[in-house]
Design an enzyme around this catalytic site. Structure first.
Site, PDB file in Angstrom:
ATOM      1  N   ASN A 108       0.874  -1.167   0.000  1.00 41.78           N
ATOM      2  CA  ASN A 108       0.000   0.000   0.000  1.00 41.78           C
ATOM      3  C   ASN A 108       0.913   1.219   0.000  1.00 41.78           C
ATOM      4  OD1 ASN A 108      -1.862   1.981   0.395  1.00 41.78           O
ATOM      5  ND2 ASN A 108      -2.799   1.079   2.213  1.00 41.78           N
ATOM      6  N   ARG A 165      -2.552  -1.993  -3.569  1.00 41.85           N
ATOM      7  CA  ARG A 165      -3.812  -1.326  -3.290  1.00 41.85           C
ATOM      8  C   ARG A 165      -3.827  -0.022  -4.094  1.00 41.85           C
ATOM      9  NH1 ARG A 165      -5.316   3.073   0.991  1.00 41.85           N
ATOM     10  NH2 ARG A 165      -7.534   3.124   0.608  1.00 41.85           N
ATOM     11  N   HIS A 191     -13.254   2.287  -0.135  1.00 39.20           N
ATOM     12  CA  HIS A 191     -13.285   1.194   0.857  1.00 39.20           C
ATOM     13  C   HIS A 191     -13.933  -0.053   0.269  1.00 39.20           C
ATOM     14  CE1 HIS A 191     -13.378   4.333   4.371  1.00 39.20           C
ATOM     15  NE2 HIS A 191     -12.134   3.942   4.135  1.00 39.20           N
ATOM     16  N   HIS A 206     -18.119   0.776   7.379  1.00 40.06           N
ATOM     17  CA  HIS A 206     -16.667   0.784   7.577  1.00 40.06           C
ATOM     18  C   HIS A 206     -16.361   2.100   8.294  1.00 40.06           C
ATOM     19  CE1 HIS A 206     -12.385   0.038   6.235  1.00 40.06           C
ATOM     20  NE2 HIS A 206     -12.356   1.289   6.643  1.00 40.06           N
ATOM     21  N   ILE A 207     -16.148   2.013   9.614  1.00 38.13           N
ATOM     22  CA  ILE A 207     -15.943   3.244  10.382  1.00 38.13           C
ATOM     23  C   ILE A 207     -14.556   3.216  11.014  1.00 38.13           C
ATOM     24  CG2 ILE A 207     -17.038   4.867  11.963  1.00 38.13           C
ATOM     25  CD1 ILE A 207     -19.480   3.123  11.983  1.00 38.13           C
ATOM     26  N   ASN A 209     -10.739   5.836  10.689  1.00 34.48           N
ATOM     27  CA  ASN A 209     -10.458   7.259  10.596  1.00 34.48           C
ATOM     28  C   ASN A 209     -11.199   7.817   9.385  1.00 34.48           C
ATOM     29  OD1 ASN A 209      -9.314   9.535  11.584  1.00 34.48           O
ATOM     30  ND2 ASN A 209      -7.344   9.221  10.570  1.00 34.48           N
ATOM     31  N   ARG A 224     -12.350  14.429   8.138  1.00 35.79           N
ATOM     32  CA  ARG A 224     -13.086  14.887   6.945  1.00 35.79           C
ATOM     33  C   ARG A 224     -14.517  15.275   7.298  1.00 35.79           C
ATOM     34  NH1 ARG A 224     -11.616   9.649   3.685  1.00 35.79           N
ATOM     35  NH2 ARG A 224      -9.387   9.691   4.084  1.00 35.79           N
ATOM     36  N   ASP A 235      -9.309  11.110  17.080  1.00 40.75           N
ATOM     37  CA  ASP A 235      -9.289   9.743  17.618  1.00 40.75           C
ATOM     38  C   ASP A 235     -10.490   9.533  18.537  1.00 40.75           C
ATOM     39  OD1 ASP A 235      -8.767   7.390  19.113  1.00 40.75           O
ATOM     40  OD2 ASP A 235      -6.647   7.569  18.591  1.00 40.75           O
ATOM     41  N   MET A 236     -11.330   8.565  18.184  1.00 38.25           N
ATOM     42  CA  MET A 236     -12.564   8.346  18.939  1.00 38.25           C
ATOM     43  C   MET A 236     -12.289   8.019  20.411  1.00 38.25           C
ATOM     44  SD  MET A 236     -15.709   8.572  18.810  1.00 38.25           S
ATOM     45  CE  MET A 236     -16.497   8.492  17.221  1.00 38.25           C
ATOM     46  N   ARG A 237     -11.139   7.386  20.687  1.00 42.43           N
ATOM     47  CA  ARG A 237     -10.818   7.076  22.091  1.00 42.43           C
ATOM     48  C   ARG A 237     -10.645   8.368  22.897  1.00 42.43           C
ATOM     49  NH1 ARG A 237      -6.445   2.968  19.767  1.00 42.43           N
ATOM     50  NH2 ARG A 237      -6.422   4.725  18.337  1.00 42.43           N
ATOM     51  N   ASN A 268     -14.168  -1.730  17.410  1.00 41.70           N
ATOM     52  CA  ASN A 268     -13.722  -1.598  18.808  1.00 41.70           C
ATOM     53  C   ASN A 268     -14.638  -0.799  19.724  1.00 41.70           C
ATOM     54  OD1 ASN A 268     -11.106  -2.955  18.566  1.00 41.70           O
ATOM     55  ND2 ASN A 268     -10.656  -1.290  17.151  1.00 41.70           N
ATOM     56  N   GLU A 291      -8.283  -5.832   4.731  1.00 41.44           N
ATOM     57  CA  GLU A 291      -8.148  -5.408   3.335  1.00 41.44           C
ATOM     58  C   GLU A 291      -6.929  -6.036   2.668  1.00 41.44           C
ATOM     59  OE1 GLU A 291      -8.911  -1.471   5.052  1.00 41.44           O
ATOM     60  OE2 GLU A 291      -9.650  -0.921   3.072  1.00 41.44           O
TER      61      GLU A 291
HETATM   62  P1  ADP Z   1      -7.951   4.059   8.872  1.00 43.71           P
HETATM   63  O1  ADP Z   1      -9.117   4.749   8.244  1.00 43.71           O
HETATM   64  O2  ADP Z   1      -6.789   4.962   9.091  1.00 43.71           O
HETATM   65  O3  ADP Z   1      -7.610   2.720   8.254  1.00 43.71           O
HETATM   66  P2  ADP Z   1      -8.717   2.473  11.197  1.00 43.71           P
HETATM   67  O4  ADP Z   1      -9.764   1.618  10.616  1.00 43.71           O
HETATM   68  O5  ADP Z   1      -7.440   1.835  11.590  1.00 43.71           O
HETATM   69  O6  ADP Z   1      -8.457   3.772  10.342  1.00 43.71           O
HETATM   70  O7  ADP Z   1      -9.328   3.191  12.492  1.00 43.71           O
HETATM   71  C1  ADP Z   1      -8.553   4.069  13.252  1.00 43.71           C
HETATM   72  C2  ADP Z   1      -9.428   4.740  14.268  1.00 43.71           C
HETATM   73  O8  ADP Z   1     -10.126   3.755  15.049  1.00 43.71           O
HETATM   74  C3  ADP Z   1      -8.663   5.559  15.289  1.00 43.71           C
HETATM   75  O9  ADP Z   1      -8.427   6.858  14.844  1.00 43.71           O
HETATM   76  C4  ADP Z   1      -9.597   5.540  16.471  1.00 43.71           C
HETATM   77  O10 ADP Z   1     -10.438   6.666  16.378  1.00 43.71           O
HETATM   78  C5  ADP Z   1     -10.447   4.328  16.291  1.00 43.71           C
HETATM   79  N1  ADP Z   1     -10.278   3.331  17.350  1.00 43.71           N
HETATM   80  C6  ADP Z   1      -9.340   2.379  17.473  1.00 43.71           C
HETATM   81  N2  ADP Z   1      -9.525   1.648  18.596  1.00 43.71           N
HETATM   82  C7  ADP Z   1     -10.604   2.168  19.216  1.00 43.71           C
HETATM   83  C8  ADP Z   1     -11.314   1.882  20.425  1.00 43.71           C
HETATM   84  N3  ADP Z   1     -10.939   0.898  21.240  1.00 43.71           N
HETATM   85  N4  ADP Z   1     -12.392   2.643  20.718  1.00 43.71           N
HETATM   86  C9  ADP Z   1     -12.776   3.635  19.910  1.00 43.71           C
HETATM   87  N5  ADP Z   1     -12.159   3.958  18.756  1.00 43.71           N
HETATM   88  C10 ADP Z   1     -11.097   3.237  18.420  1.00 43.71           C
END
Ligand code: ADP
Length: 396
Positions: free
Chosen positions: A7, A88, A177, A205-206, A208, A238, A279-281, A331, A381
């Site tokens: 990628n 990819r 995606h 697909h949720i 980033n 975005r 970052d959702m965390r 997650n 993927e």
């Molecule tokens: P990308 O679009 O970059 O491929 P990913 O599918 O890897 O993204 O998702 C990354 C995002 O997932 C992080 O920015 C974060 O917001 C979120 N994330 C990862 N682990 C957790 C978790 N345990 N709880 C909430 N959000 C999470």
């Protein structure tokens, strides 16, 4: 059969090496900060991590270092020993309806499509050229993010703008995606024991980046991303859907060019734009500290997802499953809980305990009597790309 998946981004090459006989990962890693003084190569294999800090001036040098590192660590004698390399590719426009073995014509078309994905396609081409140079005997395969959505009907993919703009400049919805939406929907159909050709689903697909797809009889019939990955859901950085007039308005009041607005909408918006983190965390942490903007960002994020689920329910008629995948989808059980609790009237009855269970396996999160099943399906993927490479090579 050994297959390498690449990628290639503008300053990085992510890689994963598979033994396709048992789909095991032999090695993975990243060459990063290419073209920068801080560049390094990170190789992970058998629980070990090897890092090389050195200046990597371009993709060609990066691929060469990858080849060396695989050899030095006894993983592969040479990239030339591979059975195939999968790339990819973000944008295949409407030129590619499936994955393809790369030849000069394919390279030309990917180049031709570059204006539609200026940040991605040129970087992918660098990756392809470097792979061909480093391993001239190995077939290369292009796997496009857009291909799965090529089954959308014209009334779903057309924008209501002058038809000439579509004819002359290819302005339409393409969707992205696709590799993930296809993979998780196929895995879900297998899990539910439903023939994929009769399987209707809404796949979320949720990560980033985030997108949602309506799947009818195993095929994409609509998806939230558009001519670029900016349209649709609110994402990490975005904006997703926005009135296009806001762009011309902002260009005027800020006295900047549309390129600047594009950057704002792509890199400074979404969760980040509203509450300061993508970052959702972090958003969750801020919510527990009673941060009002984090609460607003989360509500907006969820509301947009629910609106899209509703519209895809309407166009699909029958829905067999709701699929959650990617970083947030896999997650964040609270988000899944919040979404499902808002759509009980559509027949989605969440099972709290199942939903909270941490696992990396495909799993139900709804009650047994839920008319519509909701599932978490971990996406992969790279494996999906490797499977396409394998299939194409075996057909050759
Ligand atoms: P990308 O679009 O970059 O491929 P990913 O599918 O890897 O993204 O998702 C990354 C995002 O997932 C992080 O920015 C974060 O917001 C979120 N994330 C990862 N682990 C957790 C978790 N345990 N709880 C909430 N959000 C999470």
């Amino acid at each position: 059969m050994k297959i390498l998946v690449l990628n290639s981004g503008s300053s990085s090459i992510k890689f994963k090496l598979y033994n396709m006989d048992d789909k095991s990962v032999l090695a993975s890693g990243i060459i990063e900060e290419i073209g920068n003084k801080n560049s390094k190569a990170i190789l992970k294999f058998s629980g070990k991590v090897v890092t090389k800090n050195l200046e990597i001036i371009n993709h060609e040098a990066g691929t060469h270092i990858l080849n060396q590192m695989l050899k030095d660590n006894g993983i592969l004698d040479s990239l030339n020993d591979l059975d195939g390399i999968g790339h990819r590719i973000v944008h295949g426009g409407d030129k590619f309806k499936s994955s393809v073995i790369i030849d000069d014509e394919v390279i030309d078309i990917i180049k031709y499509l570059s204006p539609l994905a200026p940040l991605h396609n040129p970087a992918h081409l660098e990756g392809i050229k470097s792979a061909i140079k480093e391993a001239p005997n190995v077939p290369n395969v292009a796997v496009f993010d857009t291909v799965f959505h090529q089954t959308m009907p014209n009334y779903a993919y057309m924008y209501a703008i002058p038809y000439d703009l579509y004819k002359n400049y290819h302005v339409r919805k393409y969707g992205f995606h696709g590799t993930s939406h296809k993979y998780v929907s196929q895995e879900a159909a297998k899990f539910l024991n439903i023939d994929i050709n009769k399987f209707n689903a809404i796949s979320l697909h949720i990560g980033n980046g985030a997108s949602i797809t309506a799947i009818k009889n195993g095929k994409s019939i609509d998806t939230s991303m558009g001519i670029t990955p900016l349209e649709g859901l609110m994402m990490g950085t975005r904006s997703g859907d926005i009135d296009p007039a806001a762009i011309t308005y902002l260009a005027e009041v800020l006295d900047v060019r549309s390129k600047e607005i594009y950057k704002i909408l792509n890199n400074k918006s979404g969760l980040l734009g509203i509450c300061g983190t993508n970052d959702m965390r972090e958003v969750r942490k801020m919510i527990t500290q009673d941060n009002e903007l984090a609460k607003l960002a989360y509500s907006m994020y969820m509301y947009r997802i629910i609106k899209y689920i509703g519209s895809y329910f309407a166009v699909l008629g029958r829905v067999d499953a709701l699929i959650f995948t990617a970083g947030v989808g896999e997650n964040d059980f609270e988000l899944r809980d919040d979404i499902c609790n808002k759509i009980t009237h559509l027949g989605v009855l969440i099972n709290k305990e199942l939903n909270q269970k941490q696992s990396s396996d495909i799993r139900f999160i709804t009650k047994e009597n839920s008319p519509i099943k909701a599932l978490v399906v971990p996406t992969d993927e790279e494996l999906a790309i490797a499977l396409d490479v394998k299939n194409l090579i075996l057909k050759k």
